[in-house]
Motif scaffolding. Structure first.
Motif, PDB file in Angstrom:
ATOM      1  N   TYR A  99      -0.616   0.326   2.459  1.00 39.45           N
ATOM      2  CA  TYR A  99       0.108   0.523   3.710  1.00 39.45           C
ATOM      3  C   TYR A  99      -0.747   0.174   4.913  1.00 39.45           C
ATOM      4  N   CYS A 100      -1.976  -0.333   4.678  1.00 38.91           N
ATOM      5  CA  CYS A 100      -2.873  -0.608   5.803  1.00 38.91           C
ATOM      6  C   CYS A 100      -2.174  -1.503   6.828  1.00 38.91           C
ATOM      7  N   LYS A 101      -2.397  -1.187   8.097  1.00 42.77           N
ATOM      8  CA  LYS A 101      -1.817  -2.012   9.161  1.00 42.77           C
ATOM      9  C   LYS A 101      -2.343  -3.427   9.052  1.00 42.77           C
ATOM     10  N   GLU A 102      -3.651  -3.502   8.768  1.00 37.77           N
ATOM     11  CA  GLU A 102      -4.215  -4.829   8.525  1.00 37.77           C
ATOM     12  C   GLU A 102      -5.056  -4.732   7.260  1.00 37.77           C
ATOM     13  N   CYS A 103      -4.692  -5.546   6.275  1.00 39.46           N
ATOM     14  CA  CYS A 103      -5.413  -5.511   5.015  1.00 39.46           C
ATOM     15  C   CYS A 103      -6.814  -6.087   5.233  1.00 39.46           C
ATOM     16  N   LEU A 104      -7.767  -5.480   4.529  1.00 44.00           N
ATOM     17  CA  LEU A 104      -9.146  -5.977   4.591  1.00 44.00           C
ATOM     18  C   LEU A 104      -9.193  -7.491   4.381  1.00 44.00           C
ATOM     19  N   ARG A 142      -8.431  -9.818   7.367  1.00 45.79           N
ATOM     20  CA  ARG A 142      -9.270  -9.814   8.564  1.00 45.79           C
ATOM     21  C   ARG A 142      -9.949 -11.161   8.762  1.00 45.79           C
ATOM     22  N   LYS A 143     -10.168 -11.467  10.031  1.00 46.96           N
ATOM     23  CA  LYS A 143     -10.855 -12.724  10.352  1.00 46.96           C
ATOM     24  C   LYS A 143     -12.360 -12.477  10.474  1.00 46.96           C
ATOM     25  N   ARG A 186     -14.344 -12.479   7.179  1.00 46.12           N
ATOM     26  CA  ARG A 186     -13.372 -12.984   6.219  1.00 46.12           C
ATOM     27  C   ARG A 186     -13.961 -12.747   4.841  1.00 46.12           C
ATOM     28  N   TRP A 187     -13.349 -11.845   4.115  1.00 44.57           N
ATOM     29  CA  TRP A 187     -13.909 -11.465   2.819  1.00 44.57           C
ATOM     30  C   TRP A 187     -13.664 -12.532   1.757  1.00 44.57           C
ATOM     31  N   ILE A 208     -11.763  -5.306  -5.729  1.00 44.26           N
ATOM     32  CA  ILE A 208     -11.722  -4.552  -4.475  1.00 44.26           C
ATOM     33  C   ILE A 208     -10.424  -3.764  -4.379  1.00 44.26           C
ATOM     34  N   HIS A 252      -9.955   0.250  -4.027  1.00 45.34           N
ATOM     35  CA  HIS A 252      -9.131   0.874  -2.994  1.00 45.34           C
ATOM     36  C   HIS A 252      -8.088   1.801  -3.591  1.00 45.34           C
TER      37      HIS A 252
END
Lengths: 154, 446, 319, 566
Positions: C224-229, C232-233, C236-237, C253, C257
């Motif tokens: 439910y994360c607003k922005e998934c890991l 992200r920029k 950047r994983w 990962i 989580h």
């Protein structure tokens, strides 16, 4: 050059990432240095304030990117500068080790140890031991498998 | 209004700590140091017990913090020449010796030292090396400014040379420089004048000065130090060979009513550290420490001794050697001492034994610094029988001298190690803050 | 049961107790029910309940956050655990939900069903729960299928949290039990028993196939994360192309989580177009979390998530 | 954003680094790294020369990141950061690379590998440096009062040291009267002053001081907060009182070891400890005719390795005390090493010998033995000098035991978040140069709580602690290093993991512009990063240790494997 040569045994020198907490383990590593304890040159230390800063994602990423092992060092349980950080480290370590093993990554490639500021010798021994173990295992993954990623926008 | 300034005399670790604390408490601090750099004896040490921290590594940041503090005014290469007044209101005259170098212009590049033709024994390396007449006392010196030593400079003594002047790109050399008197008004004075090593030459039986391979603890310290004259190579004086065996003799001049009756407090640990370092540098090397009592009373000290014994194979022999002779063939010193042997029946028996070693280190007594007596006289301070600054009330005023407003910390008031000196330095800072607060509020003297 | 459901929902809507209701309706494919949202009494008739309602509805309750009013939801025992976690993780407040508990007698895994029937599922016209068996109508023919053969894996491990009080129940919501040999972590244990190289080979084969469509993430109630890991920029994983090493990283990962979060709803496996046995990965984490830290997601309302909690006497092999 | 311009300064550290690592090669290599616009080597980067070079190059090259590859950040980071600051560069744009302790010193026999490793470490440091951001330090006010825990001589002295500066002090003492352990002691070394003569006026001054409030029979029950603003709950007579203080001094002392199972202590009535001996004769009593004092009882043994520091002096003091009252009395001190360090104790030791106190050295391998049925009648000891066993008839045996740490140190250590050593005493920040400070800011220690120490030493420590504890109060302000955590509220989902993980209770879920999100109270954040690692989405980050920064280091390390992008 220390890098993941693909052939195990044949002069393979692993490259190992070490996370060390600022208060105990980094100081322990410093003490090993001050005490001139000689050790294999395969480890690279990243200093974090507490071992609990090391998110499991770092470990997974490092292994995915082809590093041959990750060693997380923290204060002994009870000695954490932040009183309880290393207890989180311990739980994450326990779980992650099992998960990695489950997908076939040898548990030696991810290790957690407690090294205090006065344990320069333990730091050196740990580095020596872990390096040997991983050297014996050979490379974590063939180089062809990994891809360089710029970890973000410049 | 009483002065909120403080004079600290002595730029060793105690003086540095007192200055930093006082400055952090808001006082203006004048730190007077006799030599061209602060750092004191601790700067000469290789490592410190019981952590084996590299001494310079932990001292250098303090030196720089001290010198860089906006409220600390360094007066190096200076002597206190006059003092009078009373608590809250002292007037002090400081003589700034000419460095013959304009510190504003000097970058400390060392070119002048490079070109200076005059070589003299290097005090920092206790005479084991030479320095030039134009010099920086040690690489981490603070301030990093060159000094021309008037006593040995060819120009200043014989009127010719001035090579340094030609060399200096910055134009910092200034032979016209004169002594300068600085007048200070301070509310309190902190003494931190430290110690000198006792000259063991007077103990004829130990042959210091006669036998090449008998050296002092401080000489050894410089020899084992990576930044010392031999780059950390332990080379014995007679032939430059690395010793295979070393005997450390304790209480040389200490605990001896003929010389210094007191115990110098730090030498047991100092010798242990030196023995550990020797073994660390040369794993096969065997050290023996001849001691009277192994006085290891600080935090982690006993553990250090245990490590020395078990991990580094240091031999501890409880005996006070009677004399040291030399084996003329090998140049090796021979230590003569009483030992206890156990006969067939298990009965112990004392007998005179001898041990030939490659090097003997005399852990000499440490004595109050030579400037002591003079400063004490100027301030009307009492000294104790051993020459240390007397403390009025040992129990609850452990840093108060016999003159109100004057405090003493570190070795000048009694033998002690670095942590204790640092503690007393901070304690002196607290006492200064107390009396200056009281003075300004006209409270009674507590 | 279905009638009762409709009656309850009608009442809730009529009274204005909920803004809308989340339940199941029949999809165009008769072998499966799909989530639906009912906000008007007139639509209540769409609602169904039966053995084809395996999907976890809990993710949809998060919509209640955007409402002033409440959301009604039909909850099987298993889905309830997800809702418990969402409440614990501060994603929804308990009083935003009107929870209707439904006694569940096991749900059909349509992949298993297809295999057993040996025909295309498109030909199935109905599935009925008749106790130990399902009656499946394929074309003209009605076949009996034993439940053990076609139930979703999770039904064999059915648990029901006691921490949660339903607002309405359509019958006693109790754990559904079925006789089966399979242990709780059978699939995990099977893999664990393999030599490490074989496990490596097995998972490499699985991860190699991943096309990183993110369907598993989209379907997961816990994502439910607003922005998934991974979105992200900075940093950047993951790199864009689906490379084995990166896929492995993605899944590991995700597994981390889900520690203490996964309630074994099976959505990830259900939606994976490449049939990667993701459930085994997360089950492994569940198993270890239970064994090491004595924690089970969704079972209690006031426990601390396992990775942000500790005991002084946790195992310590790291000395 | 201006272009990233990294300057790399590689230190030779005399020979310490340069003797192993080929420093010029490392400098050459650094020049090839992305964003590195300048690199140089220094003999000592930490010297004034090195520091001015950093400053000069910041100006000349327009550097906006500085990387120093030298020793350890633990000692030298502030120095280089300050140099950056002095050159107008935000000090958080500095990155430290350790190529001495972690490289040259530990690979002394492998210069080639050490050089390669140094290059990689520099590469990692540069990678991180590129992602550093300027930071502002958080500042918070200091509440102008201090708490002293413990009302012994150390605690009282510390309280006076602060109060006499005009600082309000709360002194909390567990017992119903001030004085601590030495209340039972007759006279004090080295002045041989009567203890009561010292304690009474000291306690009076403390109680009467306008700036000291004394709580007797009280215990600290809880401490929360941080330097400058601690909330302390003190329990007295069942009532809990809240205090607000800026700094805290721990002066809780220690206790005498009761040597159960040693030398028949507890079994024979006339085998007593030093403190019991003193208490016994403080109120008068017949002085024994023949006494054996056994030193190092329960100290300097494998189970308890440390030395009690002043117990030898205590033994000497009490030996003299007996001899001065009854010169005919026979007093034996059975010892190992006599720890008569310094001027006064040595003098004291000599005086004892002159008075006829007999000192006999025993070997720890064959310790003395107490003989007698219902009372100690004699002590058998292996006389080392005479080389034979001797039997000393005695009518009292006094055991010299060390101070041991209080059991409740653990409780206090948890409350204050400060560590204990393995011996249970409080563990200072650095044995050598920070002996009375803790790593936790605003909390200090003095007296026997830290380690056994005699009265002058304890009082010195107390004043030292007072000096340290007064500094933040006098300054009125503390600065928090900008390594604190912060939450990106736009992307925080408020799962609450961080709230649970924070050891300091510094994080709360709060309603804000972006709905409910985590919120970090910076003043309480100690910069451990527990919360960051617990945040699945990466919304929580730590200044100076962000995911971006750490990941860039991992990326730089893995570069050869990954084909060298970046």
């Amino acid at each position: 050059m220390v890098s993941g040569s693909d052939s195990p045994g044949n002069g393979f020198e692993p490259k190992i990432l070490v996370f060390a907490c600022n208060w105990c383990s980094y100081a322990g590593a410093d003490l090993a240095g001050v005490s001139r304890l000689q050790m294999p040159p395969n480890c690279r230390v990243i200093r974090v304030m507490c071992s609990a800063r090391v998110r499991p994602e770092f470990v997974i990423t490092a292994l995915s990117k082809g590093l041959d092992g990750v060693l997380v060092l923290g204060c002994h349980p009870g000695d954490c500068h932040y009183s309880e950080g290393n207890y989180f480290t311990r739980r994450r370590g326990l779980l992650l080790r099992k998960l990695l093993e489950f997908v076939g990554i040898e548990p030696e490639r991810f290790q957690v140890r407690w090294v205090s500021a006065s344990e320069g010798a333990k730091f050196a021994e740990t580095v020596e031991q872990v390096t040997e173990q991983i050297r014996a295992l050979g490379p974590n993954r063939p180089r062809s498998e990994v891809l360089g990623t710029e970890p973000g926008d410049r | 209004m009483e002065s909120q300034s403080v004079l600290v005399i002595g730029g060793g670790i105690a003086g540095i700590q007192a200055s930093i604390d006082l400055a952090n408490m808001g006082f203006e601090v004048y730190l007077v140091e006799k030599t061209p750099s602060i750092g004191g004896r601790m700067a000469q040490l290789d490592k410190t017990f019981p952590t084996n921290d590299c001494s310079m590594c932990i001292l250098a940041p303090k030196m720089i913090e001290c010198a860089g503090h906006e409220r600390v005014h360094l007066l190096t290469y200076s002597d206190v020449v006059e003092m009078d007044g009373k608590a809250g209101d002292f007037r002090v005259t400081v003589l700034r010796k000419p460095r013959y170098v304009d510190v504003e212009k000097c970058t400390g590049c060392g070119e002048c030292a490079e070109k200076c033709p005059r070589r003299v024994p290097d005090e920092f390396n206790v005479g084991l090396a030479k320095r030039k007449a134009a010099y920086l006392p040690f690489p981490q010196a603070v301030p990093r400014k060159m000094t021309i030593d008037a006593e040995s400079c060819l120009y200043l003594t014989k009127g010719r040379c001035r090579v340094c002047e030609e060399t200096c790109q910055a134009g910092a050399i200034d032979f016209e420089q004169q002594e300068e008197l600085v007048e200070l008004e301070v509310g309190a004075i902190v003494l931190a004048t430290g110690f000198d090593p006792f000259d063991p030459g007077s103990l004829k039986e130990y042959g210091y000065g006669e036998i090449d391979n008998v050296i002092t603890g401080l000489e050894y310290e410089r020899l084992i130090c990576a930044s010392g004259p031999t780059g950390g190579h332990l080379e014995r004086p007679s032939d430059g060979k690395v010793p295979g065996t070393i005997a450390f003799i304790q209480c040389v001049g200490s605990r001896d009513v003929n010389y210094k009756a007191y115990c110098s407090s730090v030498c047991c640990m100092h010798a242990t550290k030196e023995a550990i370092l020797a073994n660390e540098h040369y794993p096969g090397l065997k050290s023996f420490i001849f001691y009277t009592d192994m006085r290891a009373v600080g935090k982690q000290f006993q553990e250090y001794i245990i490590r020395a014994r078990e991990q580094y194979g240091v031999g501890y022999i409880r005996s006070r050697p009677g004399k040291i002779t030399v084996n003329e063939e090998t140049g090796n010193p021979v230590v003569w001492y009483d030992e206890t042997i156990y006969g067939d029946a298990g009965d112990p028996e004392r007998r005179v034994a001898s041990m030939e070693v490659d090097l003997v280190v005399l852990c000499q007594a440490l004595v109050p610094h030579s400037v002591h007596a003079e400063i004490a006289e100027k301030l009307g301070l009492m000294l104790d029988e051993s020459g240390f600054i007397a403390i009025e009330d040992r129990l609850i005023r452990p840093v108060d001298t016999t003159v109100p407003g004057v405090f003493a910390c570190g070795f000048c008031q009694g033998p002690q190690d670095i942590p204790d000196s640092v503690i007393q330095a901070s304690a002196a800072a607290a006492r200064v803050a107390e009396i200056l607060a009281k003075k300004s509020k006209e409270l009674e003297h507590a | 049961m279905q009638d009762k459901l409709q009656e309850v929902v009608r009442k809730l809507l009529a009274e204005g107790a909920v803004d809308y209701f989340i339940g199941y309706c029949q999809s165009s494919q008769p072998y499966r029910a799909v989530p639906c949202f009912v906000s008007d009494e007139s639509e209540v008739g769409k609602l169904v309940w039966g053995p084809l309602c395996g999907q976890n509805l809990s993710k949809y309750v998060l919509r209640a956050n955007e409402l002033d009013g409440k959301v009604g939801i039909l909850l099987k025992g298993c889905d309830t655990r997800a809702v418990v976690e969402l409440i614990k993780q501060h994603q929804i407040e308990r009083d935003k939900i009107v929870a209707i508990g439904v006694p569940c007698q096991g749900q059909v895994d349509h992949r298993k069903l297809g295999k057993i029937l040996g025909v295309s599922l498109e030909q199935v016209t109905s599935v009925q729960d008749v106790g130990d068996e399902f009656l499946v109508t394929v074309g003209e023919e009605t076949k009996k299928v034993r439940k053990e053969e076609v139930l979703l894996d999770k039904c064999f491990r059915c648990k029901h949290p006691s921490a949660f009080g339903y607002d309405v129940t359509l019958g006693d919501v109790v754990p559904f039990t079925v006789d089966a040999d399979a242990g709780e972590y059978a699939a995990v244990e099977e893999l664990e028993a393999l030599p490490i190289e074989e496990r490596r080979a097995f998972w490499r084969k699985q991860f190699e196939r991943c096309i990183r469509c993110n369907a598993c993430r989209e379907a997961c109630y816990a994502c439910y994360c607003k922005e998934c890991l991974f979105e992200r920029k900075t940093p950047r994983w993951l790199a864009a192309p689906p490379l084995l090493s990166e896929n492995e990283m993605y899944h590991l990962i995700r597994a981390v989580h889900l520690a203490g979060r996964c309630v074994d709803c099976g959505e990830c496996e259900r939606v994976c177009p490449m049939n990667i046995p993701l459930g085994s990965l997360y089950r492994k984490i569940q198993k270890d979390v239970a064994e090491l830290f004595d924690y089970e997601a969704g079972m209690e309302m006031d426990t601390v998530p396992p990775l942000v909690n500790f005991e002084l006497d946790d195992q310590d092999p790291f000395m | 954003m201006p272009k990233t311009r990294v300057g790399v300064f590689v230190c030779h550290c005399g020979n310490n680094i340069g003797g192993v690592v080929r420093v010029p090669d490392v400098v050459e290599y650094a020049r090839t790294l992305p964003n590195v616009t300048y690199a140089e080597d220094n003999l000592y980067t930490c010297s004034e020369e090195g520091l001015s070079s950093i400053k000069d190059q910041i100006a000349k090259q327009g550097l906006n990141r500085v990387v120093v590859a030298s020793c350890t950040p633990r000692t030298h980071e502030p120095l280089f950061k300050r140099a950056c600051e002095e050159a107008g560069l935000n000090k958080y744009l500095f990155e430290f690379v350790n190529i001495r302790e972690h490289c040259s010193w530990v690979h002394m026999h492998d210069p080639a590998m050490a050089t390669e490793k140094a290059k990689e470490l520099v590469r990692m440091g540069v990678a991180k440096a590129c992602h550093l951001e300027p930071q502002q330090e958080f500042e918070s006010d200091v509440f102008p009062a201090a708490l002293v825990i413990g009302g012994g001589v150390a605690g009282m002295s510390a309280a006076l040291g602060l109060a006499n500066q005009g600082i309000q002090v709360h002194l909390v003492e567990k017992e119903q009267e001030l004085g601590g352990l030495i209340r039972g002691v007759q006279t004090l070394f080295p002045t041989e002053q009567d203890t009561d003569e010292l304690l009474r006026p000291l306690a009076e001054r403390v109680k009467a001081h306008a700036h000291i409030s004394v709580s007797l029979g009280s215990e600290v029950e809880n401490v929360s907060g941080f330097i400058g603003d601690f909330d302390v709950s003190v329990r007295a007579d069942g009532e809990v009182e809240g205090l607000r203080v800026g700094t805290i001094i721990v002066a809780t002392g220690a206790e005498e070891l009761k040597p159960v199972d040693l030398y028949r202590y507890g079994e024979l009535p006339n085998v007593v400890t030093q403190l019991e001996f003193e208490e016994k004769f403080k109120s008068g009593g017949e002085i024994p005719r023949s006494v054996a004092i056994i030193n190092c009882v329960g100290a300097r043994i494998p189970k308890r390795t440390y030395c009690g520091r002043f117990c030898c002096a205590t033994a000497i003091k009490n030996a003299i005390w007996i001899k001065e009252r009854d010169p005919q009395a026979r007093v034996y001190v059975l010892h190992r090493d006599v720890m008569a360090y310094g001027v006064e104790i040595e003098e004291f030791y000599r005086r004892a010998m002159e008075l006829g106190v007999r000192f006999l050295r025993y070997d720890v391998e064959s310790p003395p033995e107490v003989l007698g049925e219902d009372r100690a009648k004699a002590v058998k000891v292996q006389h080392q000098l005479m080389g034979k066993e001797v039997i000393l008839p005695v009518d009292m045996v006094v055991l010299t035991t060390p101070l041991v740490a209080r059991d409740d140190n653990g409780k206090l250590s948890k409350m204050l978040k400060v560590p204990l050593g393995s011996d249970g005493f409080f563990l200072e920040a650095h044995l050598k140069l920070r002996p009375i400070e803790f790593s936790t800011d605003g909390v200090y220690v003095c007296g026997a709580a830290r380690y056994p120490s005699n009265i002058p030493e304890s009082v010195s420590q107390a004043y030292a602690a007072a000096a340290k504890a007064s500094i933040p109060i006098r300054e009125g302000l503390v600065r928090v290093e900008a390594i604190t955590a912060f939450c990106d509220e736009r992307t925080c989902s408020a799962c609450g993991n961080c709230v649970e993980a924070c050891p300091f209770g510094a994080i709360e879920l709060q309603q804000g512009r972006f709905g409910r999100t985590a919120h970090v109270n910076t003043a309480q954040c100690k910069g451990c990063g527990c919360c960051v690692a617990a945040c699945p989405s990466g919304a929580m980050q730590q200044r100076g240790f962000s995911d971006m920064q750490v990941l860039s280091m991992i990326g730089a390390l893995a570069e050869e494997m990954t084909g060298g992008v970046g």
